[in-house]
Enzyme design. Sequence first.
Site, mmCIF file in Angstrom:
data_model
loop_
_atom_site.group_PDB
_atom_site.id
_atom_site.type_symbol
_atom_site.label_atom_id
_atom_site.label_comp_id
_atom_site.label_asym_id
_atom_site.label_seq_id
_atom_site.Cartn_x
_atom_site.Cartn_y
_atom_site.Cartn_z
ATOM 1 N N ASN A 122 33.611 43.491 53.931
ATOM 2 C CA ASN A 122 34.417 42.643 52.703
ATOM 3 C C ASN A 122 33.385 41.325 52.153
ATOM 4 O OD1 ASN A 122 37.177 41.467 52.645
ATOM 5 N ND2 ASN A 122 36.414 39.225 53.458
ATOM 6 N N GLY A 178 41.170 41.694 40.492
ATOM 7 C CA GLY A 178 39.969 42.797 40.186
ATOM 8 C C GLY A 178 38.730 42.995 39.810
ATOM 9 N N ASN A 211 36.254 41.365 41.099
ATOM 10 C CA ASN A 211 34.838 42.093 41.463
ATOM 11 C C ASN A 211 35.132 43.533 41.889
ATOM 12 O OD1 ASN A 211 33.115 39.795 42.856
ATOM 13 N ND2 ASN A 211 35.096 39.593 43.052
ATOM 14 N N HIS A 214 34.692 37.274 51.285
ATOM 15 C CA HIS A 214 35.254 35.685 51.215
ATOM 16 C C HIS A 214 34.298 34.078 50.871
ATOM 17 C CE1 HIS A 214 37.801 32.922 53.851
ATOM 18 N NE2 HIS A 214 36.594 32.346 54.033
ATOM 19 N N GLU A 266 29.363 35.416 43.610
ATOM 20 C CA GLU A 266 30.870 36.616 43.844
ATOM 21 C C GLU A 266 30.250 37.866 42.525
ATOM 22 O OE1 GLU A 266 34.709 35.644 43.806
ATOM 23 O OE2 GLU A 266 34.468 35.370 46.328
ATOM 24 N N LEU A 308 44.790 41.577 50.898
ATOM 25 C CA LEU A 308 45.140 40.667 52.010
ATOM 26 C C LEU A 308 45.654 40.469 52.742
ATOM 27 C CD1 LEU A 308 46.129 37.972 48.814
ATOM 28 C CD2 LEU A 308 44.230 38.154 49.983
HETATM 29 C C1 GRF Z 1 37.359 36.413 45.575
HETATM 30 O O1 GRF Z 1 37.599 35.200 45.147
HETATM 31 C C2 GRF Z 1 37.404 36.975 46.931
HETATM 32 O O2 GRF Z 1 36.046 36.424 47.169
HETATM 33 C C3 GRF Z 1 38.465 37.026 47.847
HETATM 34 O O3 GRF Z 1 39.835 37.360 46.778
HETATM 35 C C4 GRF Z 1 39.137 36.992 45.189
HETATM 36 C C5 GRF Z 1 39.004 38.613 44.972
HETATM 37 O O4 GRF Z 1 38.834 38.313 43.206
HETATM 38 N N1 GRF Z 1 37.979 37.929 48.725
HETATM 39 P P1 GRF Z 1 39.001 39.495 42.302
HETATM 40 O O5 GRF Z 1 40.518 40.108 42.315
HETATM 41 O O6 GRF Z 1 37.810 40.136 42.725
HETATM 42 O O7 GRF Z 1 38.616 38.449 41.202
#
Ligand code: GRF
Length: 191
Positions: free
Chosen positions: A102, A12, A14, A104, A174, A85
């Site tokens: 989303n 989490g 992000n 990626h 990100e 996921l």
């Molecule tokens: C990130 O690398 C994103 O690109 C992928 O899942 C990961 C999530 O990381 N979809 P976090 O849980 O936000 O640290």
Amino acid sequence: MKKLAIFASGNGSNAQQIIAYLESHPTLRIGLVVSNKENAGVLEKAEKLGIPTRVLPKPDWVNESIVLDLLKSFEIEGIVLAGFLLKIPAFLVQAFPGRILNIHPALLPKFGGKGMYGMHVHEAVKNSGDRITGITIHEVNEVYDQGKIVFQASCEVLETDTAEAIAGKVQQLEHLHFPGVVASYFAEDKA
Ligand code: GRF
């Protein structure tokens, strides 16, 4: 105020960045964080930031009324996938047309599709010998990682970079870009 939900299965980081970024936004807020994993780190991070959380075990995600009623009860108008996921079911894509984003951790269309998540992506980039990778933020449709690309940013891959080093560079991209892209994407009034 337009409320967005974040779906996440993991750490989490992000989600945390996006929640904090939108706290000062004039018209957008994160109104809900949903995970499919009861022990996901994202839940604690969201709760610490005062965001309501829910856990839907995997079987619930194909149940249209459970998912849509939950989102409706929190007045959700858009969805952000931040490390989620499970495949988004068609009923959700249809209920939120052009309103599911989303991220990626690669430059789609390369290194995308089923099974390409987390370290699998960075290992594939490493093994490919590519000298560039990055992030892709895209709309979600019924096909894995094939919605309209909204934003991409890239970084250099050195021959000496391990997959973990690549993951670190990508995660920096990100955290740098995702919150602002989410804000500009959902702040527009989509007809
Ligand atoms: C990130 O690398 C994103 O690109 C992928 O899942 C990961 C999530 O990381 N979809 P976090 O849980 O936000 O640290």
